[in-house]
Enzyme design. Structure first.
Site, mmCIF file in Angstrom:
data_model
loop_
_atom_site.group_PDB
_atom_site.id
_atom_site.type_symbol
_atom_site.label_atom_id
_atom_site.label_comp_id
_atom_site.label_asym_id
_atom_site.label_seq_id
_atom_site.Cartn_x
_atom_site.Cartn_y
_atom_site.Cartn_z
ATOM 1 N N HIS A 167 0.847 -1.204 0.000
ATOM 2 C CA HIS A 167 0.000 0.000 0.000
ATOM 3 C C HIS A 167 0.874 1.242 0.000
ATOM 4 O O HIS A 167 1.919 1.244 0.628
ATOM 5 C CB HIS A 167 -0.870 0.047 1.266
ATOM 6 C CG HIS A 167 -1.869 -1.051 1.350
ATOM 7 N ND1 HIS A 167 -1.562 -2.312 1.793
ATOM 8 C CD2 HIS A 167 -3.187 -1.070 1.034
ATOM 9 C CE1 HIS A 167 -2.653 -3.068 1.744
ATOM 10 N NE2 HIS A 167 -3.649 -2.343 1.289
ATOM 11 N N LYS A 193 -1.538 -7.739 -4.345
ATOM 12 C CA LYS A 193 -2.483 -6.635 -4.115
ATOM 13 C C LYS A 193 -1.661 -5.347 -4.070
ATOM 14 O O LYS A 193 -0.801 -5.191 -3.188
ATOM 15 C CB LYS A 193 -3.240 -6.848 -2.798
ATOM 16 C CG LYS A 193 -4.209 -5.718 -2.470
ATOM 17 C CD LYS A 193 -4.904 -5.936 -1.138
ATOM 18 C CE LYS A 193 -5.798 -4.763 -0.790
ATOM 19 N NZ LYS A 193 -6.180 -4.725 0.615
ATOM 20 N N LYS A 344 -15.421 23.294 -19.964
ATOM 21 C CA LYS A 344 -16.151 23.353 -21.243
ATOM 22 C C LYS A 344 -15.342 24.029 -22.338
ATOM 23 O O LYS A 344 -15.437 23.647 -23.506
ATOM 24 C CB LYS A 344 -17.478 24.083 -21.050
ATOM 25 C CG LYS A 344 -18.511 23.238 -20.330
ATOM 26 C CD LYS A 344 -19.834 23.952 -20.244
ATOM 27 C CE LYS A 344 -20.808 23.120 -19.442
ATOM 28 N NZ LYS A 344 -22.090 23.763 -19.268
ATOM 29 N N ASP A 385 -26.336 22.132 -24.327
ATOM 30 C CA ASP A 385 -26.942 23.033 -23.341
ATOM 31 C C ASP A 385 -27.927 23.998 -24.002
ATOM 32 O O ASP A 385 -28.998 24.272 -23.470
ATOM 33 C CB ASP A 385 -25.872 23.874 -22.636
ATOM 34 C CG ASP A 385 -25.137 23.096 -21.556
ATOM 35 O OD1 ASP A 385 -25.716 22.127 -21.026
ATOM 36 O OD2 ASP A 385 -23.986 23.453 -21.250
ATOM 37 N N GLY A 416 -19.905 29.627 -19.391
ATOM 38 C CA GLY A 416 -20.275 28.584 -20.350
ATOM 39 C C GLY A 416 -21.774 28.488 -20.584
ATOM 40 O O GLY A 416 -22.229 28.444 -21.731
ATOM 41 N N ALA A 417 -22.572 28.475 -19.507
ATOM 42 C CA ALA A 417 -24.030 28.341 -19.652
ATOM 43 C C ALA A 417 -24.593 29.572 -20.369
ATOM 44 O O ALA A 417 -25.443 29.470 -21.260
ATOM 45 C CB ALA A 417 -24.687 28.174 -18.285
ATOM 46 N N THR A 438 -17.822 40.477 -14.257
ATOM 47 C CA THR A 438 -16.650 40.925 -15.025
ATOM 48 C C THR A 438 -17.168 41.481 -16.352
ATOM 49 O O THR A 438 -17.534 40.717 -17.256
ATOM 50 C CB THR A 438 -15.688 39.738 -15.257
ATOM 51 O OG1 THR A 438 -15.470 39.097 -14.002
ATOM 52 C CG2 THR A 438 -14.378 40.180 -15.850
ATOM 53 N N MET A 475 -26.542 28.539 -5.956
ATOM 54 C CA MET A 475 -26.385 27.077 -6.068
ATOM 55 C C MET A 475 -25.980 26.504 -4.710
ATOM 56 O O MET A 475 -25.248 27.145 -3.957
ATOM 57 C CB MET A 475 -25.298 26.770 -7.119
ATOM 58 C CG MET A 475 -25.120 25.310 -7.395
ATOM 59 S SD MET A 475 -24.274 25.060 -8.981
ATOM 60 C CE MET A 475 -22.597 25.074 -8.486
ATOM 61 N N TYR A 500 -29.862 23.747 -10.899
ATOM 62 C CA TYR A 500 -30.856 22.712 -10.536
ATOM 63 C C TYR A 500 -30.614 22.086 -9.164
ATOM 64 O O TYR A 500 -31.360 21.210 -8.748
ATOM 65 C CB TYR A 500 -30.958 21.641 -11.628
ATOM 66 C CG TYR A 500 -29.677 20.882 -11.902
ATOM 67 C CD1 TYR A 500 -28.835 21.277 -12.918
ATOM 68 C CD2 TYR A 500 -29.337 19.768 -11.143
ATOM 69 C CE1 TYR A 500 -27.668 20.593 -13.177
ATOM 70 C CE2 TYR A 500 -28.174 19.067 -11.400
ATOM 71 C CZ TYR A 500 -27.336 19.493 -12.413
ATOM 72 O OH TYR A 500 -26.183 18.808 -12.659
HETATM 73 P P1 NAP Z 1 -18.925 29.455 -15.498
HETATM 74 O O1 NAP Z 1 -18.533 29.310 -16.912
HETATM 75 O O2 NAP Z 1 -17.898 29.309 -14.465
HETATM 76 O O3 NAP Z 1 -19.569 30.904 -15.311
HETATM 77 C C1 NAP Z 1 -19.946 31.331 -14.042
HETATM 78 C C2 NAP Z 1 -20.636 32.682 -14.168
HETATM 79 O O4 NAP Z 1 -21.109 33.016 -12.864
HETATM 80 C C3 NAP Z 1 -19.698 33.795 -14.601
HETATM 81 O O5 NAP Z 1 -20.388 34.701 -15.402
HETATM 82 C C4 NAP Z 1 -19.297 34.449 -13.278
HETATM 83 O O6 NAP Z 1 -18.949 35.794 -13.380
HETATM 84 C C5 NAP Z 1 -20.575 34.303 -12.492
HETATM 85 N N1 NAP Z 1 -20.352 34.311 -11.049
HETATM 86 C C6 NAP Z 1 -19.868 33.289 -10.303
HETATM 87 N N2 NAP Z 1 -19.819 33.657 -9.014
HETATM 88 C C7 NAP Z 1 -20.268 34.924 -8.950
HETATM 89 C C8 NAP Z 1 -20.463 35.864 -7.903
HETATM 90 N N3 NAP Z 1 -20.173 35.520 -6.640
HETATM 91 N N4 NAP Z 1 -20.965 37.075 -8.208
HETATM 92 C C9 NAP Z 1 -21.256 37.419 -9.474
HETATM 93 N N5 NAP Z 1 -21.101 36.594 -10.512
HETATM 94 C C10 NAP Z 1 -20.607 35.362 -10.262
HETATM 95 O O7 NAP Z 1 -20.126 28.469 -15.145
HETATM 96 P P2 NAP Z 1 -21.269 27.868 -16.110
HETATM 97 O O8 NAP Z 1 -20.846 26.577 -16.691
HETATM 98 O O9 NAP Z 1 -21.693 28.938 -17.015
HETATM 99 O O10 NAP Z 1 -22.402 27.523 -15.049
HETATM 100 C C11 NAP Z 1 -23.139 28.566 -14.448
HETATM 101 C C12 NAP Z 1 -24.385 28.015 -13.806
HETATM 102 O O11 NAP Z 1 -25.212 27.407 -14.792
HETATM 103 C C13 NAP Z 1 -24.109 26.924 -12.776
HETATM 104 O O12 NAP Z 1 -24.801 27.224 -11.605
HETATM 105 C C14 NAP Z 1 -24.664 25.652 -13.377
HETATM 106 O O13 NAP Z 1 -25.276 24.832 -12.418
HETATM 107 C C15 NAP Z 1 -25.705 26.167 -14.328
HETATM 108 N N6 NAP Z 1 -25.851 25.228 -15.449
HETATM 109 C C16 NAP Z 1 -27.002 24.508 -15.521
HETATM 110 C C17 NAP Z 1 -27.183 23.597 -16.534
HETATM 111 C C18 NAP Z 1 -28.459 22.826 -16.611
HETATM 112 O O14 NAP Z 1 -28.510 21.871 -17.388
HETATM 113 N N7 NAP Z 1 -29.471 23.187 -15.873
HETATM 114 C C19 NAP Z 1 -26.210 23.416 -17.517
HETATM 115 C C20 NAP Z 1 -25.035 24.178 -17.424
HETATM 116 C C21 NAP Z 1 -24.873 25.072 -16.368
HETATM 117 P P3 NAP Z 1 -17.451 36.250 -13.748
HETATM 118 O O15 NAP Z 1 -17.337 36.148 -15.239
HETATM 119 O O16 NAP Z 1 -17.358 37.631 -13.253
HETATM 120 O O17 NAP Z 1 -16.527 35.301 -13.045
#
Ligand code: NAP
Length: 560
Positions: A167, A193, A344, A385, A416-417, A438, A475, A500
């Site tokens: 181990h 093992k 992503k 998405d 990304g979303a 930002t 979240m 979600y």
């Molecule tokens: P990401 O690329 O990291 O983007 C995060 C975003 O949130 C950025 O615009 C960021 O702003 C902002 N943010 C984070 N913390 C913050 C704070 N404290 N104050 C102000 N702005 C803040 O993430 P993502 O992939 O887009 O995901 C974002 C959300 O979408 C997540 O909660 C995820 O659960 C949800 N989502 C849901 C699904 C679905 O199928 N339902 C699919 C994808 C994503 P900055 O640019 O300033 O950092």
């Protein structure tokens, strides 16, 4: 010498002929082992007899296929106590389960420091009492006295086997192949093992390679959260044993998961060497519901596939290395990945660097949540998405797609979303304004899709009919946070939160209070997963089952 006597003792192992070929002809003495069986083994780590009896009962009820009695956990350890536990374990089920007895050296992860002499006495007594396997540390076996004593005991119990273990609780072995060879050289009929802590998922490949390159009985996997995948696919790669627990309290090593998760979530009973692998690449990944919904649908569709959580910590370098590790090993049978935070954009870059196919709108979005890997190692990138989100919105609006034309829409976030939503909505003709912490990121995204942008300080001037939260604010576990003060919400709005977990965020609760229409993130999540399922299997997903699985998991607060 062990290995040349005929079996006289009745074994509890299932009566299937052994498949593997040993350095010595061992098949006539151990002819009960199941071919291609990976025993789901539960450690019995009890402090006394009563606790051991309870743990044995729970393990059998949960579906354990083998038990490991960890004698080093027993207080007041004695030969008699271990013999009593063995008898209890053998009588606990109609078909007695095979037993491993271990009395681990404290220096190699043992619980209580017992002297070597007592530990050896325990192991030899265990063999005489009917244990099919004893586990002893390879390093200690190199001591002539230990080796002699164990070999003598084995010669009196020719159907029993020795597991020689090594181990490393800190990280990878310097040279796992050499170590494996040494163990085989020292005692060719032992079951090697080799277990080490994976500090990153990329550390697992040494273990997987060794399993792939070797045959016969061997136990090889990684500990720690990053090593989880090696415990699950141990069965696909024909490891002799993988360890599971009945509840989190009885774990004896970092990263162990329950039998229930193995069987219900990770389709343990249907895994075989042909199983195709899929997974979600993320960090963190423990909260992801994707393994639960995809595996439920694989089961329903009778697909020989397994969906894994793939914790890829770090940035682009670690992501790239992970995909290189996968693509260099076609024998793992990985055929697709979901990709989420924070990878992503790394996903799309990687596919472009490798001259793979990037679906045009995914290219424009600049982020991919779905990668397909064909049998020639070619990658293609998609984004499910945007269509998932768009379908969720269209289903809620009174006039569906038509209503989106010129609809004033505010998108909070520019990650990304948000990119996916902006792409889908501008494509459908909505008038989109992006608000982000930002501002430069909002500006960049707006320029790409020809829409407006602002910082969060402009929210007081918000004038939108559709408001979408694409930030992670609200979240779980930060459920008391919301991206926009309640006073800016109106009854004329449709408010969509892509989050979600939880199903109903504070934003949605406040929107409901204002009598606005609401859409939660589950609809988008299920829609995008259904599109992925179609890409993975060519079949339509059972979206009802997906929705039910998501609700069940959230209701049970299951974190997978
Ligand atoms: P990401 O690329 O990291 O983007 C995060 C975003 O949130 C950025 O615009 C960021 O702003 C902002 N943010 C984070 N913390 C913050 C704070 N404290 N104050 C102000 N702005 C803040 O993430 P993502 O992939 O887009 O995901 C974002 C959300 O979408 C997540 O909660 C995820 O659960 C949800 N989502 C849901 C699904 C679905 O199928 N339902 C699919 C994808 C994503 P900055 O640019 O300033 O950092």
């Amino acid at each position: 010498m062990q290995g040349f006597k005929t079996v006289t003792k009745k074994s509890s192992l299932p009566p299937t002929p052994i498949k593997h070929v040993f350095a010595l002809d061992f098949t006539h003495v151990c002819g009960y082992l199941s071919a291609n069986m990976t025993y789901l083994t539960v450690p019995i780590a009890a402090i006394d007899f009563d606790q051991a009896a309870k743990q044995i009962k729970s393990a059998i009820t949960a579906g354990a296929e083998m038990l490991e009695i960890r004698a080093d956990y027993l207080r007041n350890l004695s030969v008699e106590l271990v013999e009593k536990i063995i008898v209890k374990a053998k009588k606990a089920s109609k078909t007695p389960l095979p037993l491993i007895v271990t009395c681990r050296d404290k220096q190699q992860g043992g619980s209580i420091a017992y002297p070597i002499q007592l530990r050896l006495n325990i192991l030899t007594a265990a063999l005489n009492a009917g244990a099919e396997f004893i586990d002893f540390e390879y390093e200690n076996f190199l001591t002539p006295q230990s080796k002699e004593k164990i070999q003598l005991a084995l010669s009196h119990n020719p159907s029993a086997r020795l597991i020689l273990s090594a181990h490393n609780f800190e990280g990878k072995f310097d040279n796992i192949i050499k170590l494996h060879r040494h163990i085989q050289t020292v005692y060719s009929v032992a079951i090697p093992k080799l277990v080490y802590k994976a500090n990153h998922i990329n550390d697992c490949f040494d273990a997987l390679d060794l399993l792939h390159k070797t045959g016969g009985e061997r136990i090889i996997f990684c500990m720690g959260e990053a090593g989880l995948v090696s415990r699950i696919i141990a069965k696909k790669l024909d490891s002799f044993v993988t360890f599971a627990i009945t509840d989190e309290k009885t774990a004896t090593a970092p990263g162990q998961i329950t039998i229930e998760k193995f069987k219900k979530l990770y389709r343990y009973d249907s895994i075989n060497s042909d199983t195709k692998l899929h997974g979600t690449i993320a960090s963190p990944v423990a909260h992801s519901l994707s393994p639960a919904i995809h595996n439920a649908c694989f089961t329903k569709a009778k697909e020989n596939r397994l969906y894994l959580p793939l914790l890829v910590d770090g940035g682009k370098d670690e992501f790239d290395l992970f995909l290189q590790n996968i693509t260099r090993r076609p024998w793992l049978n990985f055929s697709s990945f979901s990709v989420t935070l924070p990878h992503k954009q790394n996903a799309i870059s990687y596919v472009k660097e490798k001259n793979g196919f990037v679906e045009p709108l995914t290219e424009k979005i600049g982020a991919s949540n779905t990668l397909l890997l064909d049998t020639d190692g070619n990658l293609s990138a998609y984004n499910t998405d945007y269509s998932g989100a768009l379908d969720a919105i269209i289903d809620t609006l009174d006039n569906g797609l038509d209503e989106l034309k010129d609809l004033p829409t505010a998108i909070l976030g520019a990650g990304g979303a948000a990119r996916a939503l902006v792409a889908g909505l501008t494509n459908a003709g909505a008038k989109v304004k992006i608000y982000n912490r930002t501002v430069e990121k909002a500006e960049e995204l707006a320029a790409k899709f020809d829409c407006q942008y602002a910082g969060l300080d402009d929210l007081p001037n918000l004038d939108a009919k559709l408001l979408i939260n694409c930030t992670s604010i609200g979240m779980s576990p930060n459920v008391n946070a919301t991206p926009i003060p309640q006073k800016y919400l109106k009854s004329t709005m449709t408010v969509f939160d892509t989050i979600y977990t939880p199903t109903e965020t504070l934003l949605l609760k406040q929107a409901k209070k204002k009598k606005a229409k609401t859409i939660n993130g589950i609809a988008m999540f299920v829609n995008q997963a259904a599109t992925q399922f179609k890409l993975y299997t060519g079949k339509n997903a059972d979206t009802k089952l997906m929705r039910k699985t998501v609700s069940d998991c959230l209701a049970a607060k299951q974190t997978v």
